[in-house]
Design an enzyme around this catalytic site. Sequence first.
Site, short mmCIF file in Angstrom:
data_model
loop_
_atom_site.label_atom_id
_atom_site.label_comp_id
_atom_site.label_asym_id
_atom_site.label_seq_id
_atom_site.Cartn_x
_atom_site.Cartn_y
_atom_site.Cartn_z
N SER A 124 0.82 -1.22 0.00
CA SER A 124 0.00 0.00 0.00
C SER A 124 0.85 1.26 0.00
CB SER A 124 -0.89 0.00 1.25
OG SER A 124 -1.51 1.26 1.43
N TYR A 163 -2.28 5.47 -4.45
CA TYR A 163 -3.36 6.46 -4.37
C TYR A 163 -2.82 7.71 -5.02
CZ TYR A 163 -6.32 3.79 -1.17
OH TYR A 163 -7.15 2.85 -0.63
N THR A 190 -5.38 2.47 -7.52
CA THR A 190 -6.72 2.26 -6.94
C THR A 190 -7.64 3.39 -7.39
OG1 THR A 190 -5.79 1.11 -5.06
CG2 THR A 190 -7.98 2.04 -4.76
N LYS A 246 -7.16 -0.93 -10.21
CA LYS A 246 -7.85 -1.70 -9.16
C LYS A 246 -9.14 -0.99 -8.76
CE LYS A 246 -7.20 -3.36 -4.36
NZ LYS A 246 -7.85 -2.47 -3.41
N HIS A 255 -13.01 -3.07 -3.12
CA HIS A 255 -12.22 -2.60 -1.98
C HIS A 255 -12.64 -3.34 -0.69
CE1 HIS A 255 -9.55 1.07 -1.26
NE2 HIS A 255 -9.67 0.59 -0.04
C1 LIG Z 1 -7.46 -2.77 6.73
C2 LIG Z 1 -7.53 -2.63 5.24
C3 LIG Z 1 -6.75 -1.69 4.59
C4 LIG Z 1 -6.80 -1.56 3.22
N1 LIG Z 1 -5.97 -0.66 2.62
C5 LIG Z 1 -5.98 -0.56 1.27
C6 LIG Z 1 -5.06 0.32 0.62
O1 LIG Z 1 -4.23 0.96 1.25
N2 LIG Z 1 -5.14 0.41 -0.73
C7 LIG Z 1 -6.06 -0.32 -1.47
O2 LIG Z 1 -6.11 -0.18 -2.69
N3 LIG Z 1 -6.91 -1.16 -0.87
C8 LIG Z 1 -6.88 -1.31 0.47
N4 LIG Z 1 -7.71 -2.21 1.07
C9 LIG Z 1 -8.58 -3.06 0.23
C10 LIG Z 1 -7.85 -4.36 -0.18
O3 LIG Z 1 -6.81 -4.10 -1.07
C11 LIG Z 1 -8.77 -5.36 -0.85
O4 LIG Z 1 -9.42 -4.74 -1.94
C12 LIG Z 1 -9.81 -6.00 0.06
O5 LIG Z 1 -9.37 -6.07 1.40
C13 LIG Z 1 -10.11 -7.41 -0.45
O6 LIG Z 1 -11.14 -7.98 0.23
P1 LIG Z 1 -10.95 -9.06 1.42
O7 LIG Z 1 -10.44 -8.30 2.59
O8 LIG Z 1 -12.35 -9.55 1.60
O9 LIG Z 1 -10.01 -10.15 0.97
C14 LIG Z 1 -7.68 -2.36 2.45
C15 LIG Z 1 -8.46 -3.32 3.10
C16 LIG Z 1 -8.38 -3.47 4.47
C17 LIG Z 1 -9.23 -4.53 5.13
C1 LIG Z 2 -6.04 8.02 4.11
C2 LIG Z 2 -5.98 6.61 3.77
C3 LIG Z 2 -5.48 5.73 4.83
C4 LIG Z 2 -5.37 4.34 4.45
C5 LIG Z 2 -6.50 3.86 3.61
C6 LIG Z 2 -6.55 2.41 3.59
C7 LIG Z 2 -7.70 1.92 2.80
O1 LIG Z 2 -7.70 1.95 1.59
C8 LIG Z 2 -8.80 1.37 3.49
O2 LIG Z 2 -9.66 0.78 2.84
O3 LIG Z 2 -8.89 1.53 4.72
#
Ligand SMILES: Cc1cc2nc3c(=O)[nH]c(=O)nc-3n(C[C@H](O)[C@H](O)[C@H](O)COP(=O)(O)O)c2cc1C
Ligand SMILES: CCCCCCC(=O)C(=O)O
Length: 354
Positions: A104, A127, A153, A220, A244
């Site tokens: 990330s 991002y 993303t 994505k 997401h």
């Molecule tokens: C705690 C957390 C943080 C995440 N941070 C990001 C991120 O920084 N960038 C991003 O594109 N997606 C982020 N995601 C989304 C994941 O990349 C992904 O799309 C999603 O978690 C997939 O689903 P799953 O958790 O059911 O496997 C985040 C998801 C979670 C749970």
């Molecule tokens: C300002 C963004 C902080 C982290 C974002 C992480 C993310 O994508 C999420 O779903 O949570």
Amino acid sequence: MPTALAYQAAAHEVMDRHLWDFVEGGAGDERAVLANVHAFDAVRLRPRVLTGCGEPSTKTRILGRHWRTPIAVAPMAYHTAFDDGGEVSTASGADRAGCPLVVSTFAGRRFADIAAATTIAPWLQLYCFKDRSVTRHVIETAEAAGFEVLVLTVDTPRLGRRLRDERNGFRLPDGVLPANLPPGDFSSPSEHSRTAFDPGLDWTVLDWLRSITALPVLVKGVLAAEDAELAIKAGAAGVIVSNHGGRQLDRAPATLDVLAEIAAAVDGRCPVLLDGGVRRGSDVLAAAALGADAVLIGRPVLHALAAEGSEGVARLLVAVAEELADTMVLTGTASLSDARPELVIGRRQPTVEL
Ligand SMILES: Cc1cc2nc3c(=O)[nH]c(=O)nc-3n(C[C@H](O)[C@H](O)[C@H](O)COP(=O)(O)O)c2cc1C
Ligand SMILES: CCCCCCC(=O)C(=O)O
């Protein structure tokens, strides 16, 4: 064999309650979070017998690289909230399972340290900030560290409204910070996204990316065949079917439900990856049958990291990969390219004609 469910329960025992809600939660009534998992639950596989399958091969090739198994770790912010080693621990666990890590923009450890912990070149999730100089700096830092692919993303003009976090007044734990961004106030992810993210992005952002980097860019957050088409036209090297993890649009479709439509539109012109609700090796095979070249796993990796550190990440991913091989042999599927839509009962076929 450790399962995603077992790691979820183990993480629940050790994690701070507000952090738990941040991870587990989604937008609004969390319809999309549940929809992702329910879509996989509803799948039944149609085994074929006496196929002479033998030991199946889970190998695949994505953007010119051989993968042992079609599984990568989804980008998730701030692994340092779950384990002191943060993304360095995740990278080394994923490496032992033969799985690439998508790092990330909000990683808690420096890109160079993460890359040094794995033999598989990491990918950078991006991002795009209002201040493009920051975005450019993030890309250059990752390139210098040997990252090979960018994942832009596109479903996050700002973070979705996450009611658990609102109720909890969620703030990041002390000391949890993005290690690859200039200093700032990151304590509230939601507020930060409103000030820093660019809500006015359009497809020309891919032209800009191509003007500053030669790395391939995957998009994505694609949930419609039309957008997959536009992504390819704009020069994307691949698309990731993702809502997401249900954290953005509460009424987004389950990713599995739109996969076939998107794979049909892409028609082999670029890789199609999927995330959201992948918990079992049988889920991976269902996604492959409906057109995914690979999948990404999100929350279960953080659960495993919180419960058992790097070793947990390795054990979880190996277990899912082994389950995939088991499911392939039990359905008579010799290779991933033999996984066809007819293998899956209970999911819709493509409905959108472009
Ligand atoms: C705690 C957390 C943080 C995440 N941070 C990001 C991120 O920084 N960038 C991003 O594109 N997606 C982020 N995601 C989304 C994941 O990349 C992904 O799309 C999603 O978690 C997939 O689903 P799953 O958790 O059911 O496997 C985040 C998801 C979670 C749970
Ligand atoms: C300002 C963004 C902080 C982290 C974002 C992480 C993310 O994508 C999420 O779903 O949570």
